[in-house]
Scaffold this active site. Structure first.
Site, mmCIF file in Angstrom:
data_model
loop_
_atom_site.group_PDB
_atom_site.id
_atom_site.type_symbol
_atom_site.label_atom_id
_atom_site.label_comp_id
_atom_site.label_asym_id
_atom_site.label_seq_id
_atom_site.Cartn_x
_atom_site.Cartn_y
_atom_site.Cartn_z
ATOM 1 N N GLU A 1 0.351 -4.201 11.097
ATOM 2 C CA GLU A 1 0.033 -2.779 10.965
ATOM 3 C C GLU A 1 0.916 -2.051 11.968
ATOM 4 O OE1 GLU A 1 -2.148 -1.612 8.796
ATOM 5 O OE2 GLU A 1 -3.277 -3.406 8.240
ATOM 6 N N HIS B 1 0.857 -1.189 0.000
ATOM 7 C CA HIS B 1 0.000 0.000 0.000
ATOM 8 C C HIS B 1 0.890 1.235 0.000
ATOM 9 C CE1 HIS B 1 -3.367 -2.652 1.730
ATOM 10 N NE2 HIS B 1 -3.416 -2.598 0.409
ATOM 11 N N GLU C 1 1.664 3.876 2.863
ATOM 12 C CA GLU C 1 2.085 3.424 4.189
ATOM 13 C C GLU C 1 3.606 3.539 4.319
ATOM 14 O OE1 GLU C 1 0.106 -0.415 4.297
ATOM 15 O OE2 GLU C 1 -1.849 0.537 4.024
ATOM 16 N N HIS D 1 2.254 -3.416 6.915
ATOM 17 C CA HIS D 1 1.356 -2.306 6.575
ATOM 18 C C HIS D 1 1.376 -1.270 7.692
ATOM 19 C CE1 HIS D 1 -0.926 -4.310 3.209
ATOM 20 N NE2 HIS D 1 -0.298 -5.360 3.745
ATOM 21 N N ARG E 1 -3.242 4.476 -2.364
ATOM 22 C CA ARG E 1 -3.063 3.171 -1.728
ATOM 23 C C ARG E 1 -2.703 2.062 -2.729
ATOM 24 N NH1 ARG E 1 -5.592 -0.358 2.349
ATOM 25 N NH2 ARG E 1 -6.596 -2.154 1.385
HETATM 26 O O1 0X9 Z 1 -6.651 -4.054 4.412
HETATM 27 C C1 0X9 Z 1 -5.479 -4.413 4.295
HETATM 28 O O2 0X9 Z 1 -5.019 -4.827 3.255
HETATM 29 C C2 0X9 Z 1 -4.553 -4.340 5.492
HETATM 30 N N1 0X9 Z 1 -4.770 -3.141 6.217
HETATM 31 S S1 0X9 Z 1 -4.381 -1.722 5.573
HETATM 32 O O3 0X9 Z 1 -4.972 -0.675 6.384
HETATM 33 N N2 0X9 Z 1 -2.835 -1.514 5.680
HETATM 34 O O4 0X9 Z 1 -4.806 -1.655 4.248
HETATM 35 C C3 0X9 Z 1 -4.785 -5.503 6.416
HETATM 36 C C4 0X9 Z 1 -4.739 -6.818 5.750
HETATM 37 C C5 0X9 Z 1 -4.140 -7.889 6.590
HETATM 38 N N3 0X9 Z 1 -3.070 -8.451 5.884
HETATM 39 C C6 0X9 Z 1 -2.728 -9.771 5.939
HETATM 40 N N4 0X9 Z 1 -3.353 -10.613 6.741
HETATM 41 N N5 0X9 Z 1 -1.744 -10.150 5.177
HETATM 42 ZN ZN ZN Z 2 -1.859 -1.613 3.992
#
Ligand code: 0X9
Ligand code: ZN
Length: 796
Positions: free
Chosen positions: A397, A197, A200, A323, A255
């Site tokens: 995160e 993303h 970030e 992230h 993003r």
């Molecule tokens: O939504 C997402 O892709 C991630 N959060 S973000 O705010 N950075 O966009 C979280 C996704 C969790 N990722 C994995 N389990 N790999």
């Molecule tokens: Zn992310």
């Protein structure tokens, strides 16, 4: 942080849920529009006066009101019933106010944060020689930094590439490993990647800080050295280069990648594009959405490159997709709320990971499965690295929890990196200290095997946190304590365990063995962990049958003892007629011993044991000189058929002094297994009784059935009695130092090297005269014994 609707609250009505789905779509679409002007404007997008607010939506009407006011979903924490975060333009702020919406301001002026960051980046460059981690770095700077690390540490680091992005930029990375540890090509790998993303920024900075830490602290920090030696680290800081460049040039809050979706929308969320459960919950089919999944699984060059790179590095055991923001540690699954197969392992790892991160600067992080800890997300990296590539996959995160959001002040790069490293290092350490596969011996580790015969050793290999690669489970064995090991033929058992065939040497020789298996990620696991250097060991013993009686003919067994007082049901030998309590046949052959024969068609209680006990005693059995022995028999016992069930017992004793004193082997009943009839085999090793019994020439075994409870029906029977001696006719040959059953010059050579090792280590393995010192006298004593053995019965 993230970008999709939260799981709906349980109370939400169906109609409300449908309305919600529609709203999410519309709202998401709005969020996609560049806020101030078009995407390709020469000047970067501006967010003057934009605020980030927190609003608690209590109904679909609330959501509708937010949408009408033009509030945009800010951070994929999503929009739904409950608290949501919105990016609100000055106009939208006025509309919200007019509508009377209660909003808590989280960021007063988004542009101010972007400006502050821009100034900081500019200032850091003006300072002479600012620390690399004092500010955020462009795509080109990160690439150059990798080159400089590789140039500074050429023996430990190399540049890698996963492939090109959509616009042709290199998705580069760095591979790092120390000179120690397993040989190159055999080390488990750790993959860290960031900036899927684009906005970030802290994640790319943290990745590079960790790369630098592994290299720069290798010489001085023993923990870094261990982790760099034992693992190969692969760090891919910018998975989405096109998006990252765009956040520097055009829109700081971009993003996704820069795919032209062909319908006027731009960008695929690469973290919804991975091909494990692609297109499920928590991913959008709309190109305008921040969580747009793309045209198909792995439709994007960025995810294709990462997939192929990971498949080409099959020893990856840990994969962390980094992230920001929200301070979370996210384990699988993200596509479903169902627990992943390794949930119990992840519970341990998540807890340790979180505690280690928090211990550094006291920042609060939350760890748990992605779906339930943030929200559903299908097609995310972690699900694929775990579900398809077999690694332990996480999403993380980083800081903060919303005060600065994506524009985290640069002075938090180092502390954020330090705490992230601490968490990753804890996990990597834990995996080194805990075997990834579980090797067990379901029937116990055999301490003895049958001499000069084929034996079966049953073992099993199961996943702990990695999966066993099919066909890699093996048992290696040898006779004696030196020489090469050979691999046993192994066959699968119905219960999934494995049976290895080994051939033991002569009596008193040792059989050494160990088990080895490989994970699908190529890690070799041995039990015991040192494998051939410290194997398991069993002694080869003979176990001939020295006494057997199937009660087919009248033997020398006696019925009765001074304590016997039963008034009926005394032991007899023959073919039982059978009742509801008594067997109707011997265990084998025509006859057995049993308690009282009734008449054909007689009553249940006819000739059962009554009013006392009856004893059946074996003749004398000679076990003189046997190191150990075991006796076994088939028994039948029933105490549950009468008016007082479960009141009496059946006992088995053994004597080593002709019956003067007895040691109890077993008590059957008064309740529990074996009290309701049926033939059951029991077997007892004399050395395992309590207290242990030493074999003599005066052994006896007795069976006592008693009826003490009024009205109970008691029937017992015994058949196929057998005694085996365990041991060897002769003591081990004193000259057979390596216990391979032969007295040969190798025994002298091995004794001498063990003697030298004793001298060097201060150990006493060769102290054969027992004077607690290792001296030439021990050598002399051994060589004499060896010479004597050569000419004696155990000679080679
Ligand atoms: O939504 C997402 O892709 C991630 N959060 S973000 O705010 N950075 O966009 C979280 C996704 C969790 N990722 C994995 N389990 N790999
Ligand atoms: Zn992310």
């Amino acid at each position: 942080m993230p970008c999709s609707p939260r799981p709906r609250p349980a109370a939400t009505a169906l109609a409300a849920a449908a309305a919600l789905a529609l709203l999410v779509t519309i709202t998401g679409a709005r969020a996609q529009q560049p806020p101030a002007h078009t995407a390709n404007a020469p000047q970067p997008a501006r967010f003057d006066g934009y605020q980030v607010v927190r609003v608690v939506n209590r109904s679909p009407d609330d959501l509708l009101r937010m949408m009408r006011a033009g509030a945009e979903v800010w951070d994929c924490h999503g929009v739904g019933i409950g608290p949501s975060r919105y990016l609100v333009s000055p106009d939208a702020q006025a509309r919200l106010k007019a509508a009377g919406v209660q909003a808590q301001v989280l960021i007063r002026d988004v542009q101010a944060l972007i400006d502050r960051e821009r100034d900081q980046v500019a200032q850091a460059r003006e300072l002479r020689g600012p620390g690399y981690f004092s500010t955020y770095r462009t795509y080109a700077e990160i690439s150059a930094f990798i080159d400089s690390l590789v140039a500074t540490y050429p023996a430990m680091a190399s540049r890698v590439s996963a492939g090109p992005s959509l616009q042709g930029r290199d998705i580069f990375g760095i591979r790092i490993t120390g000179p120690g540890g397993p040989p190159a090509g055999a080390k488990p790998q750790v993959l860290l990647n960031s900036l899927q993303h684009a906005r970030e920024w802290i994640t790319g900075a943290t990745s590079m800080w960790i790369a630098n830490q592994l290299l720069a602290s290798y010489a001085t920090d023993s923990r870094v050295r261990r982790l760099a030696d034992q693992y190969e680290w692969i760090i891919i800081p910018v998975v989405n280069p096109d998006g990252y460049v765009y956040t520097w040039s055009t829109n700081r809050l971009w993003r996704k990648n820069r795919r032209d979706n062909g319908n006027g929308t731009t960008g695929v969320d690469t973290n919804r594009n991975w091909g494990y459960q692609w297109g499920g919950e928590g991913a959008s089919a709309l190109g305008s959405d921040e969580t747009y999944r793309g045209a198909g699984p792995f439709s994007e060059p960025e995810t294709q490159a990462m997939r192929d790179f990971i498949l080409a590095n099959p020893r990856i055991v840990i994969a962390v997709d980094i992230h920001s923001y929200s301070q979370l540690i996210l384990s699988p699954w993200s596509y479903t709320a169902a627990p992943c197969p390794d949930a119990s392992i992840f519970d341990i790892l998540n807890a340790g990971f979180e505690a280690a991160v928090e211990s550094v600067h006291g920042m609060n992080y939350t760890a748990g499965p992605t779906y339930t800890t943030i929200y559903p997300a299908s097609g995310a990296a972690g699900d694929w690295t775990y579900g398809a590539a077999g690694a332990l996959g996480w999403g993380m995160e980083l800081r903060d929890t919303g005060q600065n959001g994506f524009t985290l002040p640069a002075d938090q790069i180092v502390p954020t990196s330090e705490e992230t490293w601490a968490g990753l290092a804890w996990v990597a350490d834990w995996l080194l200290d805990n075997p990834p596969l579980l090797i067990t011996f379901p029937r116990g580790v055999p301490a003895s095997v049958a001499a000069a015969a084929q034996n079966t050793i049953v073992f099993s290999v199961q996943r702990a946190f990695l999966r066993p690669a099919p066909g890699t489970a093996a048992l290696f064995w040898r006779v004696g304590r030196s020489g090469p090991f050979q691999q046993a033929a192994v066959s699968s058992q119905a219960d999934g365990s494995l049976a290895a065939a080994v051939t033991a040497g002569p009596c008193n020789s040792v059989l050494q063995f160990y088990v080895e298996a490989q994970s699908t990620t190529g890690q070799v696991v041995r039990f015991p962990s040192a494998g051939p250097a410290a194997p398991l060991e069993a002694v080869a013993l003979q176990s001939p049958v020295v006494f057997a009686d199937g009660f087919e003919t009248a033997g020398a067994w006696t019925v009765g003892s001074p304590q016997d007082n039963a008034t009926s049901g005394q032991w007899v030998r023959g073919t039982p007629i059978g009742t509801a309590a008594q067997p109707a046949a011997a265990h084998s052959g025509a006859a057995c011993s049993f308690t009282g024969q009734g008449s054909p068609g007689g009553a249940l209680g006819e000739a059962d044991v009554d009013n006392g006990q009856t004893t059946l005693t074996s003749p004398l059995i000679n076990l003189a000189g046997a190191p150990d022995a075991a006796f076994s028999y088939w028994r039948w016992y029933s105490n549950n058929a009468g008016a007082a069930p479960g009141a009496d017992t059946f006992v088995v004793d053994v004597s080593a002094d002709g019956g003067a004193s007895w040691t109890r082997a077993e008590t059957v009943g008064p309740a529990g297994p074996g009290t309701t009839g049926g033939w059951i085999q029991a077997s007892w090793r004399l050395s395992a009784l309590s207290p242990p019994v030493t074999p003599t020439s005066q052994m006896k075994v007795r069976f006592i059935a008693s009826d003490l409870g009024a009205g109970s029906i008691i029937e017992a029977a015994v058949d196929d009695f057998e005694v085996r001696s365990f041991g060897c006719p002769l003591p081990p040959c004193p000259g057979d130092w390596n216990r391979d059953g032969a007295v040969v010059p190798a025994d002298v050579a091995e004794f001498i090297s063990a003697w030298v090792a004793d001298l060097q280590n201060g150990t006493l393995v060769t102290d054969v005269n027992g004077d607690l010192a290792v001296t030439p006298a021990d050598v002399a004593l051994f060589v004499n014994a060896w010479n004597a053995s050569l000419s004696g019965a155990c000679g080679g």
